[in-house]
Write an enzyme that holds these catalytic residues in place. Structure first.
Site, PDB file in Angstrom:
ATOM      1  N   GLU A 174       0.828  -1.231   0.000  1.00  0.00           N
ATOM      2  CA  GLU A 174       0.000   0.000   0.000  1.00  0.00           C
ATOM      3  C   GLU A 174       0.855   1.271   0.000  1.00  0.00           C
ATOM      4  O   GLU A 174       0.672   2.155   0.852  1.00  0.00           O
ATOM      5  CB  GLU A 174      -0.954  -0.007   1.199  1.00  0.00           C
ATOM      6  CG  GLU A 174      -1.954  -1.127   1.134  1.00  0.00           C
ATOM      7  CD  GLU A 174      -3.073  -1.055   2.179  1.00  0.00           C
ATOM      8  OE1 GLU A 174      -2.956  -0.271   3.130  1.00  0.00           O
ATOM      9  OE2 GLU A 174      -4.058  -1.793   2.015  1.00  0.00           O
ATOM     10  N   GLU A 293      -5.618  -8.398  -0.276  1.00  0.00           N
ATOM     11  CA  GLU A 293      -6.308  -8.075   0.986  1.00  0.00           C
ATOM     12  C   GLU A 293      -7.772  -7.849   0.651  1.00  0.00           C
ATOM     13  O   GLU A 293      -8.105  -6.936  -0.096  1.00  0.00           O
ATOM     14  CB  GLU A 293      -5.732  -6.819   1.642  1.00  0.00           C
ATOM     15  CG  GLU A 293      -4.366  -7.028   2.264  1.00  0.00           C
ATOM     16  CD  GLU A 293      -3.904  -5.831   3.102  1.00  0.00           C
ATOM     17  OE1 GLU A 293      -4.735  -5.162   3.724  1.00  0.00           O
ATOM     18  OE2 GLU A 293      -2.688  -5.582   3.096  1.00  0.00           O
TER      19      GLU A 293
HETATM   20  O1  AHR Z   1      -5.128  -5.996   7.022  1.00  0.00           O
HETATM   21  C1  AHR Z   1      -4.995  -4.887   7.850  1.00  0.00           C
HETATM   22  C2  AHR Z   1      -4.264  -3.721   7.185  1.00  0.00           C
HETATM   23  O2  AHR Z   1      -5.060  -3.232   6.148  1.00  0.00           O
HETATM   24  C3  AHR Z   1      -2.955  -4.047   6.513  1.00  0.00           C
HETATM   25  O3  AHR Z   1      -1.868  -3.983   7.376  1.00  0.00           O
HETATM   26  C4  AHR Z   1      -2.839  -2.955   5.488  1.00  0.00           C
HETATM   27  O4  AHR Z   1      -2.097  -3.360   4.368  1.00  0.00           O
HETATM   28  C5  AHR Z   1      -4.275  -2.597   5.167  1.00  0.00           C
HETATM   29  O5  AHR Z   1      -4.491  -1.230   5.186  1.00  0.00           O
END
Ligand code: AHR
Length: 505
Positions: A174, A293
């Site tokens: 990210e 994610e």
């Molecule tokens: O999954 C939780 C968090 O969400 C992770 O660390 C990050 O990559 C995202 O913003």
């Protein structure tokens, strides 16, 4: 009168293969995911390495394929060398991302041991926040070079004679997010990703590399970020990442249940951005999506706020969302969306695996249990085989605040040519009505219902606890039957449904 949603199953209309990597997950050094999650030497279920065997068993039951590690936001401040060698000589470090401390009791070698025990494939992220090309190369050398070099010999000294042989690597995390340590502009990150990727491939040409896409589709730079980053690193990477978290806004269950509409749109937008770069470069190679994610996450809840001030705890309670029945239906629907895009979504990770926005929960040193979201994931992972089919759904619709008019029913089907089995996965998003699923089995004549289940509850706010994680689970749906080449099944309101058909041979 009960309304009806129709679709057709025809093995001639293939989207692409069911990919095992669609059923990946994520273990970050965050909250209790590692400490008291996968690793808990005090637990009665701990094995000789301190790993919880109950968590390993449930990981297998979920059918998890890849596991992304060690972050997430954590990775952008991580020194991987802290986590190798004799455990009692390892330093404790501040983790700025989650305002915690990390004693480094678990590092790359322990994670690889856990990976083997859980039958999962590692997906390793490198730190491109506070570090760069050299540290990524050092970690790759430690993991993938056989021996005879500084870092590979260190790995052997540390007990891992054979290389860890890690195929999938994430180039940071990210990097567009202002919250990220070392956040960058798309141009800065794109150049760094290109340099890191090309150097890593000089060491190991067979690795698969994931460049960071946007951290969410509502980021102001979404779309343009993907285009710029890929412009720099297109030749060097295989995937662009996508991240999406959904939650129910107070009183807007209708929109929440339609979250997959947003995921569909998100995937199609990232594909468009990647293909635009491909067109401009006049190339043939396609960049696919690693949706590494995704989940339901109530980010505004108190438990998602990291500690502050002088409080830098090890393994604090963080992001421990308790999921209800509606959350499970949404997770099932997001899986339908990922499967439907199997032509371009080549990997995905449910974030995360244990305790932190997770399907598996543990008590430190105590019991463990399955959240409601465990079930749709486990069923899809175990039952989806062969090819994903295009099913052309016709469904009644309803109006939502966030996405306008959306279908009440969403579904996907898989067909396994080897066994002849068809599996239909479907959700009913109606808050009040049963809907009949009506499936034209034109391409798979002679199949019968082998198994049909529904997950629902009159109270869609029901959540599992350590004392009761069985009241809501998939139960047999006796209404499912085949007659005259059509499958019909009643789907209760707010439900996740799975129907397995076969036996034609
Ligand atoms: O999954 C939780 C968090 O969400 C992770 O660390 C990050 O990559 C995202 O913003």
């Amino acid at each position: 009168m009960t309304s009806k949603a129709s679709l057709a199953v025809d093995p001639a209309f293939v989207v692409g293969p069911v990919r095992r990597r669609t059923f990946g997950s994520f273990v970050e050094h965050l909250g209790r995911c590692v400490y008291t999650g996968i690793y808990d030497p005090e637990a009665p279920t701990a094995d000789e390495d301190g790993f919880r065997s109950d968590v390993i068993d449930m990981t297998r039951e979920l059918g998890i394929s890849t596991v992304r590690y060690p972050g997430g936001n954590f990775v952008s401040g991580y020194r991987w060398e802290d986590g190798i060698g004799p455990v009692d000589e390892r330093p404790t470090r501040l983790d700025l991302a989650w305002h915690s401390s990390d004693p480094n009791k678990v590092g790359v070698d322990e994670f690889m041991k856990w990976s083997k025990k859980s039958g999962t494939e590692p997906m390793m992220a490198v730190n491109l926040g506070t570090r760069g090309v050299q540290e990524a190369l050092d970690l790759l050398e430690y993991c993938n070079i056989k021996g005879g070099t500084y870092w590979s010999d260190k790995r052997r000294e540390n007990g891992a004679e054979e290389p860890h042989d890690i195929r999938m690597w994430c180039l940071g995390n990210e990097m567009d997010g202002p919250w990220q340590i070392g956040a960058m502009t798309a141009d800065e990150y794109g150049r760094l990703a290109a340099r890191t990727a090309s150097a890593m491939r000089m060491m190991d040409p067979d690795i698969e590399l994931v460049a960071c896409g946007s951290s969410a589709s509502m980021m102001p730079t979404f779309g343009e970020w993907e285009r710029t980053v890929l412009n720099h690193c297109y030749e060097h990477v295989d995937y662009i990442s996508a991240h999406a978290y959904y939650f129910e806004d107070e009183g807007d269950l209708g929109s929440f249940l339609a979250s997959a509409v947003d995921m569909d749109h998100f995937v199609e937008s990232v594909v468009a951005a990647a293909d635009q770069v491909r067109a401009a470069k006049k190339g043939t190679k396609r960049i696919n999506i690693s949706f590494d994610e995704w989940n339901v996450w109530y980010q505004q809840r108190a438990e998602s706020k990291p500690p502050t001030g002088d409080d830098w705890p090890v393994g604090p309670v963080l992001l421990e969302d308790r999921y209800n029945v509606a959350d499970a239906v949404v997770v099932g629907n997001l899986l339908i969306s990922l499967l439907r895009h199997t032509d371009r979504v080549h990997a995905a990770s449910l974030a995360q695996l244990v305790n932190v926005i997770a399907p598996i929960m543990t008590e430190p040193g105590g019991r463990s249990w399955r959240q409601t979201t465990f079930h749709p994931f486990a069923q899809a992972s175990q039952l989806a085989k062969g090819d994903v089919l295009r099913v052309a759904i016709e469904s009644p619709t309803y109006e939502t605040k966030k996405f306008g008019e959306v279908p009440v029913v969403d579904a996907v089907a898989t067909y396994d040519a080897e066994s002849g089995e068809v599996v239909v996965f479907a959700v009913n998003r109606s808050l009040t009505e049963d809907v009949t699923l009506d499936v034209d089995l034109r391409g798979v004549a002679g199949v019968e219902v082998l198994e049909a289940t529904s997950l629902s509850h009159p109270d869609h706010t029901w959540s599992a606890t350590a004392d009761d994680d069985t009241t809501v689970a998939p139960v047999a749906n006796a209404s499912a039957s085949v007659a005259d080449g059509r499958l019909t099944a009643a789907m209760p309101p707010v439900s996740w449904n799975v129907i397995r058909l076969g036996g034609a041979r």
